[in-house]
Write a protein that holds these residues in place. Structure first.
Motif, PDB file in Angstrom:
ATOM      1  N   ASP A  40       7.313 -13.799  11.847  1.00  0.00           N
ATOM      2  CA  ASP A  40       6.096 -13.022  12.117  1.00  0.00           C
ATOM      3  C   ASP A  40       6.330 -11.547  11.802  1.00  0.00           C
ATOM      4  N   ARG A  41       7.506 -11.064  12.108  1.00  0.00           N
ATOM      5  CA  ARG A  41       7.826  -9.652  11.835  1.00  0.00           C
ATOM      6  C   ARG A  41       7.799  -9.360  10.329  1.00  0.00           C
ATOM      7  N   ALA A  46       4.948  -6.890   5.766  1.00  0.00           N
ATOM      8  CA  ALA A  46       4.302  -6.977   4.449  1.00  0.00           C
ATOM      9  C   ALA A  46       2.855  -6.513   4.528  1.00  0.00           C
ATOM     10  N   ILE A  47       2.163  -6.929   5.568  1.00  0.00           N
ATOM     11  CA  ILE A  47       0.750  -6.573   5.719  1.00  0.00           C
ATOM     12  C   ILE A  47       0.573  -5.077   5.959  1.00  0.00           C
ATOM     13  N   THR A  48       1.411  -4.490   6.802  1.00  0.00           N
ATOM     14  CA  THR A  48       1.188  -3.105   7.226  1.00  0.00           C
ATOM     15  C   THR A  48       1.958  -2.051   6.447  1.00  0.00           C
ATOM     16  N   THR A  49       3.015  -2.458   5.722  1.00  0.00           N
ATOM     17  CA  THR A  49       3.804  -1.460   4.988  1.00  0.00           C
ATOM     18  C   THR A  49       3.954  -1.771   3.506  1.00  0.00           C
ATOM     19  N   ASP A  54      12.048  -9.748   0.950  1.00  0.00           N
ATOM     20  CA  ASP A  54      13.309  -9.390   0.298  1.00  0.00           C
ATOM     21  C   ASP A  54      13.490  -7.883   0.123  1.00  0.00           C
ATOM     22  N   GLY A  55      12.565  -7.096   0.664  1.00  0.00           N
ATOM     23  CA  GLY A  55      12.686  -5.649   0.621  1.00  0.00           C
ATOM     24  C   GLY A  55      12.004  -4.968  -0.551  1.00  0.00           C
ATOM     25  N   ARG A  56      11.480  -5.747  -1.485  1.00  0.00           N
ATOM     26  CA  ARG A  56      10.810  -5.119  -2.634  1.00  0.00           C
ATOM     27  C   ARG A  56       9.415  -4.663  -2.234  1.00  0.00           C
ATOM     28  N   ALA A  57       8.927  -3.663  -2.958  1.00  0.00           N
ATOM     29  CA  ALA A  57       7.583  -3.156  -2.713  1.00  0.00           C
ATOM     30  C   ALA A  57       6.550  -4.116  -3.298  1.00  0.00           C
ATOM     31  N   TYR A  66      -4.571   0.209   4.157  1.00  0.00           N
ATOM     32  CA  TYR A  66      -5.756  -0.053   4.972  1.00  0.00           C
ATOM     33  C   TYR A  66      -5.394  -0.827   6.236  1.00  0.00           C
ATOM     34  N   TYR A  67      -4.291  -1.563   6.199  1.00  0.00           N
ATOM     35  CA  TYR A  67      -3.882  -2.383   7.333  1.00  0.00           C
ATOM     36  C   TYR A  67      -2.823  -1.708   8.203  1.00  0.00           C
ATOM     37  N   ALA A  68      -2.324  -0.565   7.769  1.00  0.00           N
ATOM     38  CA  ALA A  68      -1.240   0.112   8.481  1.00  0.00           C
ATOM     39  C   ALA A  68      -1.610   0.458   9.922  1.00  0.00           C
ATOM     40  N   GLY A  69      -2.871   0.713  10.172  1.00  0.00           N
ATOM     41  CA  GLY A  69      -3.302   1.116  11.504  1.00  0.00           C
ATOM     42  C   GLY A  69      -3.825  -0.010  12.370  1.00  0.00           C
ATOM     43  N   LEU A  70      -3.582  -1.251  11.969  1.00  0.00           N
ATOM     44  CA  LEU A  70      -4.065  -2.380  12.772  1.00  0.00           C
ATOM     45  C   LEU A  70      -3.475  -2.350  14.171  1.00  0.00           C
ATOM     46  N   LYS A  71      -4.284  -2.726  15.140  1.00  0.00           N
ATOM     47  CA  LYS A  71      -3.774  -2.902  16.500  1.00  0.00           C
ATOM     48  C   LYS A  71      -2.839  -4.107  16.486  1.00  0.00           C
TER      49      LYS A  71
END
Length: 89
Positions: A40-41, A46-49, A54-57, A66-71
Motif C-alpha cells: 500500500d505504501r 506512486a500516486i502522490t509523488t 523501483d524508484g524510477r520517476a 494533483y494527488y499530492a495533497g490527498l487526505k
C-alpha cells in the motif's frame, strides 16, 4: 490505442522533449504485470509523488502533483479500490 501491455499509449505532444511515448501502466491486481505485489505504501507513493516501486520517476501523464495533497483516508480508499481491479487476462 493500446500497447501490448494493455495500457493506453500517450504520444509525445508538440513542444515536449523527444523520446518514446508514455504507456499507461497496468494497475490491475495482477501480481506480475500489475500492482498486485506492491505494498500500500508503494502504491501511495506512486500516486502522490510519481515514484514507481523501483524508484524510477513515472512519466506524464501521471498527474501525481494533483494527488499530492490527498487526505490519508482518501488515498487509502483509492488504494483499496485498486486492489479490487481484476487482473488483465
Amino acid at each position: 490505442m493500446a500497447s501490448v501491455r494493455g495500457g493506453r499509449v500517450f504520444p509525445i505532444r508538440e513542444g515536449e522533449p523527444a523520446g518514446p511515448p508514455s504507456v499507461a501502466a497496468n494497475i490491475t491486481s495482477d501480481s506480475t504485470a500489475g500492482i498486485g505485489a506492491w505494498t500500500d505504501r508503494e502504491i501511495g507513493r506512486a500516486i502522490t509523488t510519481g515514484v514507481a516501486r523501483d524508484g524510477r520517476a513515472l512519466k506524464p501523464p501521471m498527474a501525481y502533483r494533483y494527488y499530492a495533497g490527498l487526505k490519508a483516508a482518501d488515498l487509502a480508499d483509492i488504494i483499496a479500490y485498486l486492489r479490487t481491479v481484476p487482473p488483465l487476462q
